[in-house]
Enzyme design. Structure first.
Site, PDB file in Angstrom:
ATOM      1  N   THR A 400      34.224  45.062  45.231  1.00 54.69           N
ATOM      2  CA  THR A 400      33.674  43.919  45.943  1.00 54.69           C
ATOM      3  C   THR A 400      34.803  42.921  46.127  1.00 54.69           C
ATOM      4  O   THR A 400      35.892  43.101  45.583  1.00 54.69           O
ATOM      5  CB  THR A 400      32.500  43.317  45.114  1.00 54.69           C
ATOM      6  OG1 THR A 400      31.495  44.315  44.951  1.00 54.69           O
ATOM      7  CG2 THR A 400      31.866  42.098  45.741  1.00 54.69           C
ATOM      8  N   GLY A 486      33.021  42.869  40.689  1.00 54.51           N
ATOM      9  CA  GLY A 486      32.873  43.435  39.352  1.00 54.51           C
ATOM     10  C   GLY A 486      31.581  44.169  39.082  1.00 54.51           C
ATOM     11  O   GLY A 486      31.216  44.375  37.929  1.00 54.51           O
TER      12      GLY A 486
END
Length: 580
Positions: A400, A486
């Site tokens: 991400t 994460g």
């Protein structure tokens, strides 16, 4: 201005990243390649004008170009996002989705924008089962069309731009188009991820773009051009989101997914709608913290975790304090237990949002925390009005990106976007990679005869942990903008950074560089090589199962100070802060 000189400056920055990167894990199973342990906080950047913090120097320069032209924070975030699609293709892009908070300083208003992918109309809750009915391994779904959701990022950013934008939509694409045509320097991080990913090479278009004829990843420092992405971006620049969601582009995406066994159609692309939602806000001590509501669990998860800490005892901003680490891990168990049971797309499931954040409920849950002993696996809280359902088992992965921007007028954007796993589904169309976000749904629709809230349903948005966050002081003034990649660890990353910043009064750079410790209602995870062994032993004595692992956050933080805006980047990745 971001011209060829700017490109060279960014290239030099990337080439001088003397980070040693560890070997990448098996595709999609754990975190992305990690900077070596022992890294120090990166220098902070201070500015009385604007501040832009992104995951890549090229993207930060693109944001600065737009801000220098008089664009606002949203304009700059959009321009940076298109560049990140190009230079950080493993993390986000127009083949994926995202969540965004926008702070309008003049109106003193926070708006939440939902660009999360949706399940195709023909998708089945049994998408993770083999033909014989048995549950497939995650790796069997990852690189297939069954994992691809309808992309939502472009439509969401276009809708937000109509309401908040300043510069013309078309102008925001020029930095990325210019860079895609002229080329960018392959960074150490991108090279290693290309080198160690075994699935991406199977896609002919991706193989031709990112690999040499021998099959080896193109090396660090090579100039990479992506004219196909430039053409796609040019179409969206002139035609808006319809250029992607309708006509030839939509047909191309549907065909690429169909060839890999997925149900996504051109009609799914046309029917996608971004949503404007109400931000979820709550108090932590004297601060007001706003985050993203469901289908992201980020806002509720961060507020729950902080609320539990506040009610359980005095939190410490020192990540290496045994008492603080224990308290944070135990609060994490409780927050993640509730996440797995109750959170999902609110258009399909009744989410007890207010009940989960009610002070009395948090106080009741906090009483379960024993300062001397771990509770082990936590049960979700009992909410009388909530439907009886089973817990989620989605393996949300950590590929991400996050953008934090504040403009000269004080408007701010916190944008977290993703294609889910590193390189998403490994299906390329139009010069960009498509997401694998359907694997963020529970792989099982029910358990013990009870439905899972986050089960796949046609048109539904999968649960996420993305946590773009805004912090306001007691007078309602914007104090901080942050977020992180994460996977499902994002909630812990953001909450722990807030504890360090607000309770520990750590400098922004130190707050984002501190060693990670957290718990997702299982083993207590500590960042490999960065947490003292004495702390690990202390936690073990309190009953914690310890798991040492790489924890590749990418925290991008902007904090207001007497000197202006302070920008800080996570030293675990290749980000850059720039102000003026």
């Amino acid at each position: 201005m971001f011209d060829r000189t700017g490109s060279l400056r960014a290239a030099r920055f990337l080439l001088t990243l003397a980070v040693a990167v560890g070997a990448a894990p098996a595709h999609g199973q754990v975190d992305q390649p990690e900077a070596a342990s022992g890294f120090a906080p990166r220098p902070e950047v201070v500015s009385k004008g604007f501040m832009a913090v992104t995951a890549n120097a090229y993207a930060t320069d693109a944001a600065a170009e737009i801000l220098q032209l008089g664009g606002n924070a949203l304009d700059a975030a959009i321009a940076a996002q298109w560049v990140l699609n190009l230079v950080e293709p493993q993390s986000s892009g127009i083949g994926g989705g995202g969540f965004m908070l926008y702070w309008d300083a003049a109106r003193r208003e926070v708006t939440a924008w939902d660009g999360r992918e949706t399940a195709p109309r023909a998708a089945s809750a049994d998408f993770a089962r083999r033909s014989d009915g048995s549950l497939a391994k995650f790796s069997e779904i990852l690189g297939t069309g069954r994992a691809v959701g309808v992309p939502g990022l472009v439509a969401m950013l276009e809708a937000a731009h109509r309401r908040h934008g300043s510069l013309k939509w078309e102008r925001l694409f020029r930095p990325a188009i210019r860079l895609a045509e002229n080329g960018f320097v392959i960074s150490p991080r991108l090279h290693l991820m290309l080198r160690d990913d075994q699935l991406l090479r199977r896609d002919a278009a991706a193989r031709a773009l990112y690999y040499q004829e021998s099959g080896e990843a193109k090396p660090v420092g090579e100039i990479l051009r992506n004219p196909e992405l430039a053409a796609t971006l040019r179409g969206v620049a002139t035609g808006g989101a319809n250029a992607l969601h309708d006509g030839a582009a939509a047909a191309q995406i549907a065909a690429a997914v169909g060839q890999r066994g997925g149900p996504l159609t051109a009609a799914d692309m046309i029917s996608y709608k971004p949503l404007q939602r109400t931000a979820v806000c709550g108090l932590y001590r004297r601060w007001r913290i706003c985050g993203m509501p469901p289908p992201s669990s980020g806002g509720i998860g961060v507020l729950q975790l902080l609320g539990l800490l506040e009610r359980a005892g005095t939190a410490s901003g020192d990540a290496t304090s045994a008492d603080s680490a224990h308290l944070f891990a135990e609060a994490g168990r409780l927050a993640y237990a509730d996440r797995a049971r109750y959170l999902a797309d609110p258009d399909f499931v009744v989410v007890p949002q207010s009940e989960l954040l009610r002070s009395e409920y948090l106080a009741q849950r906090a009483r379960l925390i024993d300062p001397r002993r771990s509770m082990g696996i936590a049960a979700p809280g009992t909410l009388p009005a909530a439907r009886v359902q089973a817990d989620d088992d989605a393996p949300e992965l950590p590929a991400t990106t996050h953008i934090s921007i504040v403009d000269r007028a004080g408007n701010a954007v916190a944008l977290t976007s993703s294609i889910e796993s590193a390189f998403g589904s490994r299906i390329q169309a139009g010069g960009f990679l498509l997401n694998n976000q359907l694997t963020d749904f529970s792989l099982t629709a029910e358990r013990d005869g009870k439905p899972v809230a986050n089960r796949l349903e046609p048109g539904k948005r999968p649960l996420s942990s993305m946590a773009p966050t805004l912090v306001f002081d007691s007078r309602g003034r914007l104090y901080a903008v942050l977020g992180s990649p994460g996977g499902s660890r994002i909630i812990n990353y953001v909450a722990r950074t807030l504890v360090a910043l607000l309770d520990g009064r750590q400098a922004p750079a130190a707050a984002v560089a501190q060693p990670h410790i957290g718990n997702r209602n299982g083993a207590t995870e500590i960042e490999r090589g960065r947490v003292p062994e004495t702390l690990a032993l202390d936690l073990q004595r309190r009953g914690h199962e310890i798991r040492r692992t790489d924890m590749t956050s990418g925290l991008h933080l902007i904090v207001h100070s007497a000197d202006g805006w302070v920008g800080a980047v996570d030293p675990r990745r290749e980000g850059l802060a720039r102000g003026e």
